[in-house]
Scaffold this motif. Structure first.
Motif, PDB file in Angstrom:
ATOM      1  N   SER A 161      59.487 -18.175   7.831  1.00  0.00           N
ATOM      2  CA  SER A 161      58.384 -18.416   7.071  1.00  0.00           C
ATOM      3  C   SER A 161      57.791 -20.288   6.986  1.00  0.00           C
ATOM      4  O   SER A 161      57.094 -20.465   7.035  1.00  0.00           O
ATOM      5  CB  SER A 161      59.402 -18.419   5.424  1.00  0.00           C
ATOM      6  N   ALA A 162      58.697 -21.057   7.070  1.00  0.00           N
ATOM      7  CA  ALA A 162      59.097 -22.122   7.184  1.00  0.00           C
ATOM      8  C   ALA A 162      57.785 -22.966   8.414  1.00  0.00           C
ATOM      9  O   ALA A 162      56.687 -23.396   8.294  1.00  0.00           O
ATOM     10  CB  ALA A 162      60.081 -23.214   7.506  1.00  0.00           C
ATOM     11  N   LEU A 163      58.406 -21.694   9.787  1.00  0.00           N
ATOM     12  CA  LEU A 163      57.033 -21.646  11.271  1.00  0.00           C
ATOM     13  C   LEU A 163      55.690 -22.204  10.359  1.00  0.00           C
ATOM     14  O   LEU A 163      54.784 -22.608  10.697  1.00  0.00           O
ATOM     15  CB  LEU A 163      57.791 -21.105  11.976  1.00  0.00           C
ATOM     16  N   GLN A 164      55.292 -20.800   9.852  1.00  0.00           N
ATOM     17  CA  GLN A 164      54.586 -20.182   8.866  1.00  0.00           C
ATOM     18  C   GLN A 164      53.806 -21.384   8.410  1.00  0.00           C
ATOM     19  O   GLN A 164      52.174 -21.559   8.309  1.00  0.00           O
ATOM     20  CB  GLN A 164      53.894 -18.487   9.131  1.00  0.00           C
ATOM     21  N   ALA A 165      54.681 -21.938   7.776  1.00  0.00           N
ATOM     22  CA  ALA A 165      53.642 -22.768   6.743  1.00  0.00           C
ATOM     23  C   ALA A 165      53.156 -24.204   7.362  1.00  0.00           C
ATOM     24  O   ALA A 165      52.010 -24.703   6.735  1.00  0.00           O
ATOM     25  CB  ALA A 165      54.899 -23.336   5.895  1.00  0.00           C
ATOM     26  N   ARG A 166      53.205 -23.959   8.114  1.00  0.00           N
ATOM     27  CA  ARG A 166      52.895 -25.267   9.161  1.00  0.00           C
ATOM     28  C   ARG A 166      51.895 -24.653  10.053  1.00  0.00           C
ATOM     29  O   ARG A 166      51.102 -25.645  10.656  1.00  0.00           O
ATOM     30  CB  ARG A 166      53.792 -25.826   9.280  1.00  0.00           C
ATOM     31  N   ILE A 167      51.296 -22.726  10.173  1.00  0.00           N
ATOM     32  CA  ILE A 167      50.239 -23.032  11.228  1.00  0.00           C
ATOM     33  C   ILE A 167      48.789 -23.201  10.419  1.00  0.00           C
ATOM     34  O   ILE A 167      48.709 -22.903   9.805  1.00  0.00           O
ATOM     35  CB  ILE A 167      50.036 -21.858  11.469  1.00  0.00           C
ATOM     36  N   LEU A 168      48.321 -24.144  11.402  1.00  0.00           N
ATOM     37  CA  LEU A 168      46.845 -24.415  10.840  1.00  0.00           C
ATOM     38  C   LEU A 168      45.258 -23.667  11.782  1.00  0.00           C
ATOM     39  O   LEU A 168      45.892 -23.586  12.878  1.00  0.00           O
ATOM     40  CB  LEU A 168      46.006 -25.867  10.489  1.00  0.00           C
ATOM     41  N   PRO A 169      44.061 -23.454  11.667  1.00  0.00           N
ATOM     42  CA  PRO A 169      43.104 -22.805  12.510  1.00  0.00           C
ATOM     43  C   PRO A 169      42.804 -23.660  13.655  1.00  0.00           C
ATOM     44  O   PRO A 169      42.805 -24.913  12.788  1.00  0.00           O
ATOM     45  CB  PRO A 169      42.358 -23.085  11.379  1.00  0.00           C
ATOM     46  N   ASN A 195      52.009 -11.735  14.267  1.00  0.00           N
ATOM     47  CA  ASN A 195      53.306 -11.795  14.305  1.00  0.00           C
ATOM     48  C   ASN A 195      54.286 -13.727  14.191  1.00  0.00           C
ATOM     49  O   ASN A 195      54.460 -13.892  15.277  1.00  0.00           O
ATOM     50  CB  ASN A 195      53.900 -11.512  15.802  1.00  0.00           C
ATOM     51  N   GLY A 196      53.367 -14.215  13.805  1.00  0.00           N
ATOM     52  CA  GLY A 196      53.719 -15.301  13.536  1.00  0.00           C
ATOM     53  C   GLY A 196      52.843 -16.511  14.192  1.00  0.00           C
ATOM     54  O   GLY A 196      53.521 -17.542  13.925  1.00  0.00           O
ATOM     55  N   LYS A 197      51.616 -16.037  15.024  1.00  0.00           N
ATOM     56  CA  LYS A 197      51.318 -17.139  16.012  1.00  0.00           C
ATOM     57  C   LYS A 197      49.791 -17.363  15.415  1.00  0.00           C
ATOM     58  O   LYS A 197      49.577 -16.731  13.709  1.00  0.00           O
ATOM     59  CB  LYS A 197      50.980 -16.403  17.207  1.00  0.00           C
ATOM     60  N   VAL A 198      48.880 -17.770  16.087  1.00  0.00           N
ATOM     61  CA  VAL A 198      47.361 -18.249  14.870  1.00  0.00           C
ATOM     62  C   VAL A 198      46.500 -17.438  15.365  1.00  0.00           C
ATOM     63  O   VAL A 198      46.907 -16.399  16.344  1.00  0.00           O
ATOM     64  CB  VAL A 198      46.856 -19.428  15.930  1.00  0.00           C
ATOM     65  N   PRO A 199      46.386 -16.428  14.272  1.00  0.00           N
ATOM     66  CA  PRO A 199      45.684 -15.202  14.077  1.00  0.00           C
ATOM     67  C   PRO A 199      44.174 -15.574  14.721  1.00  0.00           C
ATOM     68  O   PRO A 199      43.948 -16.915  14.828  1.00  0.00           O
ATOM     69  CB  PRO A 199      45.592 -14.687  12.723  1.00  0.00           C
ATOM     70  N   SER A 200      44.194 -14.182  15.136  1.00  0.00           N
ATOM     71  CA  SER A 200      42.399 -14.234  15.655  1.00  0.00           C
ATOM     72  C   SER A 200      41.327 -14.392  14.523  1.00  0.00           C
ATOM     73  O   SER A 200      41.802 -14.352  13.152  1.00  0.00           O
ATOM     74  CB  SER A 200      42.236 -13.491  16.794  1.00  0.00           C
ATOM     75  N   GLY A 201      39.794 -14.542  14.941  1.00  0.00           N
ATOM     76  CA  GLY A 201      39.382 -14.759  13.726  1.00  0.00           C
ATOM     77  C   GLY A 201      38.766 -13.543  13.273  1.00  0.00           C
ATOM     78  O   GLY A 201      38.872 -12.974  12.122  1.00  0.00           O
ATOM     79  N   THR A 206      52.459 -24.307  15.356  1.00  0.00           N
ATOM     80  CA  THR A 206      50.838 -23.736  15.757  1.00  0.00           C
ATOM     81  C   THR A 206      50.754 -22.956  16.848  1.00  0.00           C
ATOM     82  O   THR A 206      50.269 -21.599  17.042  1.00  0.00           O
ATOM     83  CB  THR A 206      49.822 -24.661  16.076  1.00  0.00           C
ATOM     84  N   GLU A 207      51.200 -23.379  18.213  1.00  0.00           N
ATOM     85  CA  GLU A 207      50.983 -22.511  19.243  1.00  0.00           C
ATOM     86  C   GLU A 207      52.048 -21.338  19.314  1.00  0.00           C
ATOM     87  O   GLU A 207      51.574 -20.287  20.418  1.00  0.00           O
ATOM     88  CB  GLU A 207      51.298 -22.994  20.035  1.00  0.00           C
ATOM     89  N   SER A 208      52.865 -21.168  18.617  1.00  0.00           N
ATOM     90  CA  SER A 208      53.659 -19.861  19.114  1.00  0.00           C
ATOM     91  C   SER A 208      55.010 -20.043  18.026  1.00  0.00           C
ATOM     92  O   SER A 208      55.135 -20.870  17.388  1.00  0.00           O
ATOM     93  CB  SER A 208      54.087 -20.811  20.429  1.00  0.00           C
TER      94      SER A 208
END
Length: 317
Positions: A138-146, A176-182, A19-21
């Protein structure tokens, strides 16, 4: 849209890193406790570093638990002993405006939709690698939540869980694969809405029911209200609500998924509209009818109260 009511699961250490990186180097970048001058005040052990970041994540995601609690308070009308309306209750108890409360509640639905889409994706790819590294983005991005309400707000304007997931995934890629800003999420949603919005005729017909979302200006008071579609004109739809007929954009219509709700809702709205036409309508009846106009289905008690008002004013089918 199917609103999964399962609470947000606790985030595992591995999911937190995702989620963080997008890499171990980025995670280590957050590890030292530093003062504003850059001085290390008190080094943390690796275990303490992980615990700190997990706890910080819970704090940042507190908006989810707040939204879930508000949804239950509104649904069960637990405010009725002290306040006439949910809006007055939120303002008095928490200092929340009605719009902010609605955003919090809508945000929980988005989070749960993203969770469900993530679960479905995982089930469809059972052999997804477990190691999160630069070769498995891709696997990493699929697990990121807001982690913040500002990241979720733009997603509440999208009608389906699939649209929310696609925009969120694009936003992660843009970050770039991190938590995006609003801001990033909002820009992608804005780009999506610039595209022609066409509602296929075989997917839409007169009499279909929706709930209204993200209305602004004088129409804002109808957010959350149920409506019946009456006419499609280019990118707008003429709809009937409990006390008016108006035109809205396609993105203001939130699909109702339950077939039972689709059958019951038109009849309920017709009954409410008939009663609203009474000039001498009591304020208690008026407040109840306004509340019922936001219900996609009626409980036995709500059905009984509506029938009682009809009998009192001698309004029947």
């Amino acid at each position: 849209m199917n609103y999964n009511s399962t609470p947000l699961a606790l985030v595992s250490e591995r999911e937190f890193v995702a989620t963080e990186s997008s890499s171990g180097d980025d995670f280590n970048r957050f590890t030292p406790e530093e003062a504003a001058s850059g001085e290390i005040l008190a080094p943390l052990s690796p275990e303490e570093q992980r615990d700190r970041h997990l706890l910080e994540l819970k704090v940042r995601q507190a908006f989810y638990q707040t939204g879930k609690a508000l949804a239950q308070l509104r649904e069960r009308r637990l405010y009725r002993s002290t306040h006439r309306t949910f809006e007055a209750y939120c303002q008095a108890r928490f200092g929340f405006s009605r719009r902010y409360s609605d955003y919090l509640i809508a945000a929980t639905v988005v989070i749960e939709n993203l969770q469900q889409m993530r679960t479905n994706r995982s089930q469809n790819q059972p052999h997804e690698p477990e190691q999160f590294d630069e070769n498995n983005v891709s696997a990493l991005q699929a697990r990121i939540l807001p982690t913040k309400l500002e990241q979720v707000k733009p997603l509440t304007s999208l009608k389906t869980a699939n649209e929310q997931w696609q925009v969120w995934y694009q936003a992660i890629e843009a970050a770039n694969g991190k938590v995006p800003s609003g801001r990033i999420v909002n820009e992608i949603v804005a780009q999506l809405k610039k595209k022609p919005l066409v509602l296929a005729q075989h997917d839409w017909q007169v009499g279909d029911v929706f709930t209204l979302v993200n209305l602004e200006g004088q129409q804002r008071k109808y957010n959350g209200c149920c409506c019946i579609a009456k006419e499609l004109t280019d990118s707008t739809v003429t709809v009937e609500v409990h006390d008016a007929t108006m035109s809205v954009k396609l993105e203001n219509l939130n699909e109702i998924a339950s077939s039972d709700d689709k059958r019951q809702l038109p009849q309920t709205l017709r009954r409410v509209r008939r009663l609203r036409e009474i000039e001498s309508l009591d304020r208690g009846a008026e407040n109840l009818l306004k509340d019922l106009s936001k219900r996609t289905n009626l409980t036995p008690v709500e059905e009984g109260l509506l029938s009682w008002i009809e009998n009192y004013y001698r309004v029947t089918e």
